[in-house]
Design a protein around this motif. Sequence first.
Motif, PDB file in Angstrom:
ATOM      1  N   UNK A   7       0.830  -1.210   0.000  1.00  0.00           N
ATOM      2  CA  UNK A   7       0.000   0.000   0.000  1.00  0.00           C
ATOM      3  C   UNK A   7       0.864   1.259   0.000  1.00  0.00           C
ATOM      4  N   UNK A   8       1.933   1.248   0.795  1.00  0.00           N
ATOM      5  CA  UNK A   8       2.822   2.412   0.851  1.00  0.00           C
ATOM      6  C   UNK A   8       3.468   2.679  -0.506  1.00  0.00           C
ATOM      7  N   UNK A   9       3.774   1.602  -1.222  1.00  0.00           N
ATOM      8  CA  UNK A   9       4.356   1.762  -2.559  1.00  0.00           C
ATOM      9  C   UNK A   9       3.309   2.318  -3.523  1.00  0.00           C
ATOM     10  N   UNK A  10       2.103   1.736  -3.494  1.00  0.00           N
ATOM     11  CA  UNK A  10       1.037   2.190  -4.392  1.00  0.00           C
ATOM     12  C   UNK A  10       0.663   3.642  -4.133  1.00  0.00           C
ATOM     13  N   UNK A  11       0.646   4.023  -2.838  1.00  0.00           N
ATOM     14  CA  UNK A  11       0.298   5.398  -2.480  1.00  0.00           C
ATOM     15  C   UNK A  11       1.475   6.355  -2.601  1.00  0.00           C
ATOM     16  N   UNK A  12       2.673   5.777  -2.845  1.00  0.00           N
ATOM     17  CA  UNK A  12       3.904   6.576  -2.869  1.00  0.00           C
ATOM     18  C   UNK A  12       4.007   7.410  -1.598  1.00  0.00           C
ATOM     19  N   UNK A  13       3.707   6.748  -0.475  1.00  0.00           N
ATOM     20  CA  UNK A  13       3.650   7.451   0.802  1.00  0.00           C
ATOM     21  C   UNK A  13       5.044   7.784   1.319  1.00  0.00           C
ATOM     22  N   UNK A  14       5.229   9.062   1.714  1.00  0.00           N
ATOM     23  CA  UNK A  14       6.485   9.440   2.352  1.00  0.00           C
ATOM     24  C   UNK A  14       6.275   9.710   3.842  1.00  0.00           C
ATOM     25  N   UNK A  15       5.089   9.304   4.334  1.00  0.00           N
ATOM     26  CA  UNK A  15       4.816   9.443   5.766  1.00  0.00           C
ATOM     27  C   UNK A  15       5.388   8.246   6.519  1.00  0.00           C
ATOM     28  N   UNK A  16       5.548   8.400   7.818  1.00  0.00           N
ATOM     29  CA  UNK A  16       6.111   7.356   8.656  1.00  0.00           C
ATOM     30  C   UNK A  16       4.999   6.601   9.362  1.00  0.00           C
ATOM     31  N   UNK A  17       5.149   5.289   9.448  1.00  0.00           N
ATOM     32  CA  UNK A  17       4.197   4.467  10.185  1.00  0.00           C
ATOM     33  C   UNK A  17       4.743   4.222  11.584  1.00  0.00           C
ATOM     34  N   UNK A  18       3.905   4.512  12.599  1.00  0.00           N
ATOM     35  CA  UNK A  18       4.278   4.297  14.007  1.00  0.00           C
ATOM     36  C   UNK A  18       5.624   4.944  14.327  1.00  0.00           C
ATOM     37  N   UNK A  19       5.869   6.114  13.716  1.00  0.00           N
ATOM     38  CA  UNK A  19       7.097   6.841  14.005  1.00  0.00           C
ATOM     39  C   UNK A  19       8.322   6.321  13.305  1.00  0.00           C
ATOM     40  N   UNK A  20       8.166   5.395  12.365  1.00  0.00           N
ATOM     41  CA  UNK A  20       9.306   4.821  11.667  1.00  0.00           C
ATOM     42  C   UNK A  20       9.129   4.996  10.166  1.00  0.00           C
ATOM     43  N   UNK A  21      10.246   5.112   9.460  1.00  0.00           N
ATOM     44  CA  UNK A  21      10.190   5.240   8.009  1.00  0.00           C
ATOM     45  C   UNK A  21       9.601   3.984   7.386  1.00  0.00           C
ATOM     46  N   UNK A  22       8.916   4.169   6.254  1.00  0.00           N
ATOM     47  CA  UNK A  22       8.377   3.018   5.542  1.00  0.00           C
ATOM     48  C   UNK A  22       9.519   2.253   4.868  1.00  0.00           C
ATOM     49  N   UNK A  23       9.249   1.005   4.505  1.00  0.00           N
ATOM     50  CA  UNK A  23      10.270   0.152   3.889  1.00  0.00           C
ATOM     51  C   UNK A  23      10.730   0.736   2.564  1.00  0.00           C
ATOM     52  N   UNK A  24       9.812   1.262   1.770  1.00  0.00           N
ATOM     53  CA  UNK A  24      10.243   1.768   0.462  1.00  0.00           C
ATOM     54  C   UNK A  24      11.034   3.068   0.596  1.00  0.00           C
ATOM     55  N   UNK A  25      10.865   3.788   1.710  1.00  0.00           N
ATOM     56  CA  UNK A  25      11.723   4.946   1.957  1.00  0.00           C
ATOM     57  C   UNK A  25      13.153   4.507   2.254  1.00  0.00           C
ATOM     58  N   UNK A  26      13.290   3.462   3.043  1.00  0.00           N
ATOM     59  CA  UNK A  26      14.608   3.009   3.490  1.00  0.00           C
ATOM     60  C   UNK A  26      15.365   2.244   2.413  1.00  0.00           C
TER      61      UNK A  26
END
Length: 418
Positions: A182-201
Amino acid sequence: MMSLTCQNIGRARYDMVSCGCSSSSSFSKKNLIKTSINLNKGFELHKFKFVSSKRDVSLFGKKAFSTKSPEALLNVVPQGPASVFEPNSSDRILVSSLLEVVAEDLLTLNKNLQSIVGAENPVLMSAAEQIFGAGGKRMRPALVFLVARATAQIAELKELTSEHRRLAEIIEMIHTASLIHDDVLDDSDMRRAGKDTIHQLYGTRVAILAGDFMFAQSSWYLANLENIEVIKLISQVIKDFASGEIRQASSLFDCDVTLEEYLIKSYFKTASLIAASTKGAAIFSGVERNICEQMYEYGKNLGLSFQVVDDILDFTQSAEQLGKPAGLDLAKGNLTAPVIFALEREPKLREIIDSEFSEDGSFNKAVELIIKCEGIKRAQELAKEKANLAIQNLQCLPLGEFRSSLEGMVMYNLERID
């Protein structure tokens, strides 16, 4: 004109239909008088009307993508909606309190998750630490444990089986894999639970592969459960995820989308996994089929209520509270329950959405119309209607702390918009 509760959504079928029925009954804390949940307020369910119209859905049809950047539109989201539902902090239900009765089960789950996901590859191990290291509520596996322990009482089991525990692990892996994608599809640059998303890292490529691996790993563990009914049940969930995404992608900016179609998509994307979780737990307890079916219905109705609440929060909470940009669904053309209800009453809203927010200030105006036309209020009523059904589904369980927590999970979800 008819009222909708949408029974018998889905299961393993794509040609799902909703029946027309309604509930105008009231549900308050007196229904929970024998539970351990301390609720000082209730809620009332109301009938509501909607127009159901059929249409043909063409895959990735016209208006699949907005010509204007959703991020640019979101810069002008008004702050007004936040006051629509004012929470009463003195009555709030704490998830930690609800899950205390399965706290040890969740501790065991957390210990196992990282090792069973990432042991084969250093990158996956790092990803697993990133995903599971923060803990989180683990609501879906918690539901597995709560239903497992409630139905184990019926079956007179002294302890949970290894199948119960592995099912909870599988459910959390599937849920997490879907979040990565979902984070990839949404191209999300927000953090989940205070941590960077996998596709950001690690980048999009690694994120997609990590999600794929997690789906595959969960499928392998699922096959090793050697229960064909549960295998079919959970395998359908993975198929439903893809179907839900395709349905959403093929109906962006489509003002003819019906509430029925919205509920079907919501079942695919959210409720399918929760329903399979709760039913699978009952199956491994060995209880009668009618109880297993009631647990499926509980998970389905809770999941639908949960999705409607999430869609309301997209209008009423800030980006920091959501963990994603506020108003993102509407900006990208994903028309959810509040929008669908508002479209029934305000033709001007259709014109704005059809234009894909091409004019300056049009997105802001659309949100104002959704609030003015009571789209959010009617969506709240829909969430409560589904919640009432979920509570009814629990009547087959013995009274006690596990049933109380399952009821409390329904109430906690509604409190997010009260």
